[in-house]
Design an enzyme around this catalytic site. Structure first.
Site, PDB file in Angstrom:
ATOM      1  N   LYS A  13       0.788  -1.124  -0.078  1.00  0.00           N
ATOM      2  CA  LYS A  13      -0.086   0.083  -0.028  1.00  0.00           C
ATOM      3  C   LYS A  13       0.896   1.359   0.103  1.00  0.00           C
ATOM      4  O   LYS A  13       0.477   2.343  -0.780  1.00  0.00           O
ATOM      5  CB  LYS A  13      -0.811   0.013   1.395  1.00  0.00           C
ATOM      6  CG  LYS A  13      -1.780  -1.116   1.112  1.00  0.00           C
ATOM      7  CD  LYS A  13      -2.740  -1.009   2.534  1.00  0.00           C
ATOM      8  CE  LYS A  13      -1.989  -0.885   3.826  1.00  0.00           C
ATOM      9  NZ  LYS A  13      -1.269  -2.146   4.203  1.00  0.00           N
ATOM     10  N   ARG A 127      12.603  -9.153   2.463  1.00  0.00           N
ATOM     11  CA  ARG A 127      12.954  -7.654   2.501  1.00  0.00           C
ATOM     12  C   ARG A 127      13.926  -7.491   3.798  1.00  0.00           C
ATOM     13  O   ARG A 127      15.025  -6.507   3.792  1.00  0.00           O
ATOM     14  CB  ARG A 127      11.769  -6.793   2.921  1.00  0.00           C
ATOM     15  CG  ARG A 127      11.990  -5.350   3.002  1.00  0.00           C
ATOM     16  CD  ARG A 127      10.518  -4.725   2.601  1.00  0.00           C
ATOM     17  NE  ARG A 127       9.664  -4.717   3.919  1.00  0.00           N
ATOM     18  CZ  ARG A 127       8.801  -3.982   3.747  1.00  0.00           C
ATOM     19  NH1 ARG A 127       7.876  -3.436   2.792  1.00  0.00           N
ATOM     20  NH2 ARG A 127       7.857  -4.194   5.022  1.00  0.00           N
ATOM     21  N   ARG A 139      13.468  -2.743   9.981  1.00  0.00           N
ATOM     22  CA  ARG A 139      12.369  -2.034  10.528  1.00  0.00           C
ATOM     23  C   ARG A 139      12.063  -3.083  11.714  1.00  0.00           C
ATOM     24  O   ARG A 139      11.892  -4.173  11.449  1.00  0.00           O
ATOM     25  CB  ARG A 139      11.099  -1.679   9.718  1.00  0.00           C
ATOM     26  CG  ARG A 139      11.490  -0.539   8.805  1.00  0.00           C
ATOM     27  CD  ARG A 139      10.493  -0.561   7.621  1.00  0.00           C
ATOM     28  NE  ARG A 139       9.002  -0.873   7.933  1.00  0.00           N
ATOM     29  CZ  ARG A 139       7.991  -0.886   7.235  1.00  0.00           C
ATOM     30  NH1 ARG A 139       8.202  -0.190   6.065  1.00  0.00           N
ATOM     31  NH2 ARG A 139       6.805  -1.156   7.480  1.00  0.00           N
ATOM     32  N   ARG A 150       1.217  -8.457  13.495  1.00  0.00           N
ATOM     33  CA  ARG A 150       0.372  -7.381  12.756  1.00  0.00           C
ATOM     34  C   ARG A 150      -0.469  -7.829  11.940  1.00  0.00           C
ATOM     35  O   ARG A 150      -1.475  -7.440  11.760  1.00  0.00           O
ATOM     36  CB  ARG A 150       1.375  -6.801  12.106  1.00  0.00           C
ATOM     37  CG  ARG A 150       2.349  -5.652  13.004  1.00  0.00           C
ATOM     38  CD  ARG A 150       3.413  -4.775  12.196  1.00  0.00           C
ATOM     39  NE  ARG A 150       2.936  -3.647  11.357  1.00  0.00           N
ATOM     40  CZ  ARG A 150       3.323  -3.632  10.092  1.00  0.00           C
ATOM     41  NH1 ARG A 150       4.412  -4.358   9.536  1.00  0.00           N
ATOM     42  NH2 ARG A 150       2.840  -2.842   9.353  1.00  0.00           N
TER      43      ARG A 150
END
Length: 197
Positions: A13, A127, A139, A150
């Site tokens: 997104k 990633r 991250r 999440r």
């Protein structure tokens, strides 16, 4: 163009939002960014949010909607906006609808990113690995355990938002697992059909 990008974390997104704001010249509205800005600018709603956060509580839907309402009144959002990561719950979706209706506004489309969750977890692990190999900090939310939490939160809270917009006839599914340029092409096609931009 008033648009929601809806889908689980890691679905792409944010990447697509960046492309949309560059192409159409409308802002991406992130509730986290808007909240920090309202607090920093000490707006009325920002002060209320600060009190709640100082007390160690979660900011209510009412405050979040107030911040969104405040933000869409700004000049750069008059031509439209892209909401990414909001609404997160059915209650927020219903409140957003009421708030937009009070301003004689409506959403043009809800782009619903559909993904294979196991492949998504693999994508995030890759990633994180590539980021680490490049010597960059990974991250916190890209670690597999945090990412799975999440995803669970998305399923519990946000999964009901898709059917709400599908029932209204404005949700359009796209394959979030497709290559980035393919996803961009699908979104462009939906916007050409739905929106006069």
């Amino acid at each position: 163009m008033r648009l929601i990008l809806l889908g689980p974390p890691g679905a792409g997104k944010g990447t697509q939002a960046q492309r949309l704001i560059q192409k159409y010249g409308v802002p991406q509205l992130s509730t986290g960014d808007m909240l920090r800005e309202a607090v920093a600018n000490q707006t009325e709603i920002g002060k209320r949010a600060q009190q709640v956060m100082d007390a160690g509580q979660l900011v209510s839907d009412e405050i979040v909607i107030g911040i969104v309402a405040e933000r869409i009144e700004q000049a750069d959002a008059r031509r439209g906006f892209v909401l990414d990561g909001f609404p997160r719950t059915l209650a927020q979706a219903e409140a957003l609808d009421r708030m937009l209706a009070e301003r004689d506004l409506s959403l043009d489309a809800v782009i619903e990113f559909q993904v294979d969750e196991e492949k998504l977890v693999s994508r995030i692990e890759k990633r994180a690995r590539e980021t680490e190999e490049a010597g960059l900090p990974v991250r916190k939310d890209d670690t597999p355990d945090v990412f799975r939490r999440r995803l669970d939160e998305f399923r519990q809270l946000t999964a009901a938002v898709g059917p709400f917009y599908r029932k209204k006839g404005i949700a359009r599914p796209i394959d979030g697992m497709a290559p980035i340029d393919t996803v961009t092409g699908e979104i462009d096609a939906i916007l050409r059909e739905k929106v006069s931009v």
